[in-house]
Write a protein that holds these residues in place. Structure first.
Motif, PDB file in Angstrom:
ATOM      1  N   ALA A  75       0.732  -1.213   0.083  1.00 46.13           N
ATOM      2  CA  ALA A  75      -0.042  -0.107  -0.290  1.00 46.13           C
ATOM      3  C   ALA A  75       0.953   1.075  -0.001  1.00 46.13           C
ATOM      4  CB  ALA A  75      -0.944  -0.189   1.112  1.00 46.13           C
ATOM      5  N   ILE A  76       0.700   2.019  -1.018  1.00 43.84           N
ATOM      6  CA  ILE A  76       1.763   3.236  -1.092  1.00 43.84           C
ATOM      7  C   ILE A  76       0.929   4.407  -1.627  1.00 43.84           C
ATOM      8  CG2 ILE A  76       3.635   4.011  -2.832  1.00 43.84           C
ATOM      9  CD1 ILE A  76       4.112   1.087  -3.588  1.00 43.84           C
ATOM     10  N   THR A  77       1.110   5.377  -0.756  1.00 47.32           N
ATOM     11  CA  THR A  77       0.348   6.477  -0.754  1.00 47.32           C
ATOM     12  C   THR A  77       1.002   7.990  -0.332  1.00 47.32           C
ATOM     13  OG1 THR A  77      -2.173   7.207  -0.522  1.00 47.32           O
ATOM     14  CG2 THR A  77      -0.869   6.995   1.503  1.00 47.32           C
ATOM     15  N   SER A  78       0.162   9.019  -0.709  1.00 46.05           N
ATOM     16  CA  SER A  78       0.747  10.400  -0.296  1.00 46.05           C
ATOM     17  C   SER A  78      -0.531  11.185   0.313  1.00 46.05           C
ATOM     18  CB  SER A  78       1.353  11.426  -1.290  1.00 46.05           C
ATOM     19  OG  SER A  78       1.605  12.364  -0.789  1.00 46.05           O
ATOM     20  N   PRO A  79      -0.565  11.322   1.650  1.00 44.65           N
ATOM     21  CA  PRO A  79      -1.755  11.876   2.094  1.00 44.65           C
ATOM     22  C   PRO A  79      -1.559  13.481   1.913  1.00 44.65           C
ATOM     23  CG  PRO A  79      -0.112  11.518   3.892  1.00 44.65           C
ATOM     24  CD  PRO A  79       0.364  10.957   2.555  1.00 44.65           C
ATOM     25  N   ALA A  80      -2.754  14.276   2.163  1.00 42.09           N
ATOM     26  CA  ALA A  80      -2.461  15.597   2.390  1.00 42.09           C
ATOM     27  C   ALA A  80      -1.628  16.061   3.590  1.00 42.09           C
ATOM     28  CB  ALA A  80      -4.046  16.019   2.384  1.00 42.09           C
ATOM     29  N   TYR A  81      -0.853  17.031   3.524  1.00 43.03           N
ATOM     30  CA  TYR A  81       0.083  17.407   4.605  1.00 43.03           C
ATOM     31  C   TYR A  81      -0.518  18.373   5.722  1.00 43.03           C
ATOM     32  CZ  TYR A  81       3.052  15.915   0.598  1.00 43.03           C
ATOM     33  OH  TYR A  81       3.879  15.364  -0.302  1.00 43.03           O
ATOM     34  N   GLY A  82      -1.646  18.846   5.759  1.00 37.26           N
ATOM     35  CA  GLY A  82      -2.299  19.508   6.729  1.00 37.26           C
ATOM     36  C   GLY A  82      -1.997  20.716   6.720  1.00 37.26           C
ATOM     37  N   ASN A  83      -1.429  21.443   5.406  1.00 34.17           N
ATOM     38  CA  ASN A  83      -0.965  22.627   5.214  1.00 34.17           C
ATOM     39  C   ASN A  83      -1.926  23.807   4.646  1.00 34.17           C
ATOM     40  OD1 ASN A  83      -0.985  21.688   2.764  1.00 34.17           O
ATOM     41  ND2 ASN A  83       1.212  21.664   2.339  1.00 34.17           N
ATOM     42  N   ARG A  84      -1.501  24.913   4.056  1.00 28.96           N
ATOM     43  CA  ARG A  84      -2.212  25.744   3.801  1.00 28.96           C
ATOM     44  C   ARG A  84      -3.354  25.116   2.486  1.00 28.96           C
ATOM     45  NH1 ARG A  84      -1.893  31.167   4.933  1.00 28.96           N
ATOM     46  NH2 ARG A  84      -3.908  31.165   3.931  1.00 28.96           N
ATOM     47  N   MET A  85      -2.752  24.112   1.715  1.00 21.77           N
ATOM     48  CA  MET A  85      -3.641  23.456   0.688  1.00 21.77           C
ATOM     49  C   MET A  85      -4.970  22.986   1.168  1.00 21.77           C
ATOM     50  SD  MET A  85      -1.333  21.189  -1.816  1.00 21.77           S
ATOM     51  CE  MET A  85       0.086  21.962  -2.508  1.00 21.77           C
ATOM     52  N   ALA A  86      -5.288  22.863   2.397  1.00 17.45           N
ATOM     53  CA  ALA A  86      -6.475  22.527   3.184  1.00 17.45           C
ATOM     54  C   ALA A  86      -7.525  23.989   3.285  1.00 17.45           C
ATOM     55  CB  ALA A  86      -6.188  21.925   4.578  1.00 17.45           C
ATOM     56  N   ASP A  87      -7.076  25.037   3.037  1.00 21.05           N
ATOM     57  CA  ASP A  87      -7.634  26.064   3.112  1.00 21.05           C
ATOM     58  C   ASP A  87      -9.157  26.087   2.277  1.00 21.05           C
ATOM     59  OD1 ASP A  87      -5.844  27.376   4.576  1.00 21.05           O
ATOM     60  OD2 ASP A  87      -5.164  28.813   3.297  1.00 21.05           O
ATOM     61  N   ALA A  88      -9.948  26.382   2.826  1.00 22.25           N
ATOM     62  CA  ALA A  88     -11.186  26.181   2.409  1.00 22.25           C
ATOM     63  C   ALA A  88     -12.026  27.420   1.789  1.00 22.25           C
ATOM     64  CB  ALA A  88     -12.416  25.643   3.152  1.00 22.25           C
ATOM     65  N   HIS A  89     -11.433  28.821   2.116  1.00 21.18           N
ATOM     66  CA  HIS A  89     -12.025  29.966   1.639  1.00 21.18           C
ATOM     67  C   HIS A  89     -11.663  30.265   0.496  1.00 21.18           C
ATOM     68  CE1 HIS A  89      -8.201  30.969   3.658  1.00 21.18           C
ATOM     69  NE2 HIS A  89      -8.381  32.034   2.935  1.00 21.18           N
TER      70      HIS A  89
END
Ligand code: SAM
Length: 242
Positions: A90-104
Motif C-alpha cells: 500500500a503506497i500513498t501520499s496523504p495531504a500534509y495538513g498545510n495551507r492547501m487545506a484552506d477552504a475559503h
C-alpha cells in the motif's frame, strides 16, 4: 451514463517521488520473484499507475480526480472495499495538513515577482476541485487532532489490506506555519511504527520543489519524506481483491 468532469489537482506525485517508489517496487519484485499488487488508497489523479512491474489499483474519494484513470475507483480510504491482506504493498501520499487545506476563496495577490499584484493561483484542494470537498477528505483538514484522527483510520486500513511481509509506504512532508516547521512527517513515522505491525526499512528524503512566487516563497522545507515499512509476519497470503 454520468460523465464526470476532470478537474486539476494541486498535489500530484512529482517525478522525483515516482523514481523513489519505482526503485522500492523493483527491489520488492526481486524479493518476491513475482508480479506485485499495489494499492494507492488516496490516488488523486492516479500517478501511481505510472509505476512499472506491478498491477496498481487506486482509490480516490473525489470522482473528478478518480476519473483520470480507469484503475482508480471512487471510495473512502477509511473503509477500503478490499479484504484483509489483499495487496503486496500500500503506497500513498496523504495531504500534509498545510495551507492547501484552506477552504475559503482567498483573494491574495502576489507581492513580488513578475506577477506582483495579480491574484495568486490559490493552490488548494478546494479551489482546484471547484467545489466543497467530500466529508472525510483529508485534503480539507489543517494540521491538528482532526487531521490525525482521520489519517490514523486510513493508516489502519492500509495495514489491514497489506499482506504480512508486504510494504506500507507513505510520502509526506513537513510545512512552515507561522515561521515554524510543523513536523507532520515525524508524526506519520511515529504513527506507522505505533501500529505495532510496521517495521521501518528505509527513510528516504527527496528535495522539495520550490515555488517561485506566492505567500510561502522562501519558506519551504528542504525535503519531503518517503517512509518504507514492512508489515510484520512473513506468512504468505494470496492477494485477492474483493
Ligand atoms: C496528496 S493527494 C494524492 C495525489 C496523488 N498521489 C497523485 O499523484 O495525483 C491526496 C489525495 O487523497 C484524497 N483523499 C483524501 N481523503 C481521502 C479519503 N478519505 N479517501 C480517499 N481519498 C482521499 C484527496 O482527494 C487527494 O486527491
Amino acid at each position: 451514463m454520468t460523465v464526470v468532469e476532470l478537474r486539476p489537482h494541486p498535489a500530484k506525485f512529482s517525478d522525483a517521488i515516482l523514481e523513489v517508489l519505482q526503485s522500492t517496487l523493483d527491489a520488492e519484485s526481486r524479493r518476491h520473484q513475482r508480479h506485485l499488487r499495489v494499492l494507492d488508497p488516496m490516488a488523486g489523479t492516479g500517478k501511481i499507475h505510472e509505476l512499472a512491474g506491478a498491477t496498481t489499483l487506486g482509490v480516490e474519494l473525489e470522482p473528478e480526480w478518480a476519473a483520470y484513470h480507469s484503475r482508480t475507483v471512487v471510495a473512502d480510504a477509511t473503509a477500503l472495499p478490499f479484504s484483509d491482506h489483499a495487496f503486496d504493498a500500500a503506497i500513498t501520499s496523504p495531504a500534509y495538513g498545510n495551507r492547501m487545506a484552506d477552504a475559503h476563496e482567498a483573494k491574495d495577490v502576489y507581492k513580488t515577482g513578475p506577477r506582483a499584484g495579480q491574484l495568486t493561483d490559490r493552490i488548494t484542494y478546494r479551489h482546484k476541485l471547484g467545489r466543497k470537498l467530500s466529508p472525510n477528505n483529508g485534503g480539507g483538514l489543517q494540521w491538528g487532532a482532526k487531521y490525525q484522527e482521520l489519517h490514523l483510520r486510513i493508516l489502519a486500513e492500509m495495514v489491514r489490506v497489506t499482506a504480512p511481509g508486504g510494504l506500507v509506504v507513505v510520502n509526506v512532508s513537513n510545512h512552515i506555519r507561522n515561521h515554524r516547521e510543523v513536523d507532520v512527517a515525524g508524526w506519520w513515522r511515529e504513527a506507522m511504527v505505533r501500529t505495532g505491525l510496521l517495521v521501518p526499512e528505509q527513510d528516504v528524503t527527496v528535495p522539495t520543489p520550490r515555488m517561485r512566487y506566492g505567500q510561502n516563497h522562501g519558506a519551504r522545507v528542504e525535503h519531503e519524506w518517503v517512509f518504507v515499512m514492512r508489515r510484520r509476519d512473513e506468512t504468505v497470503c494470496r492477494p485477492q481483491v474483493r
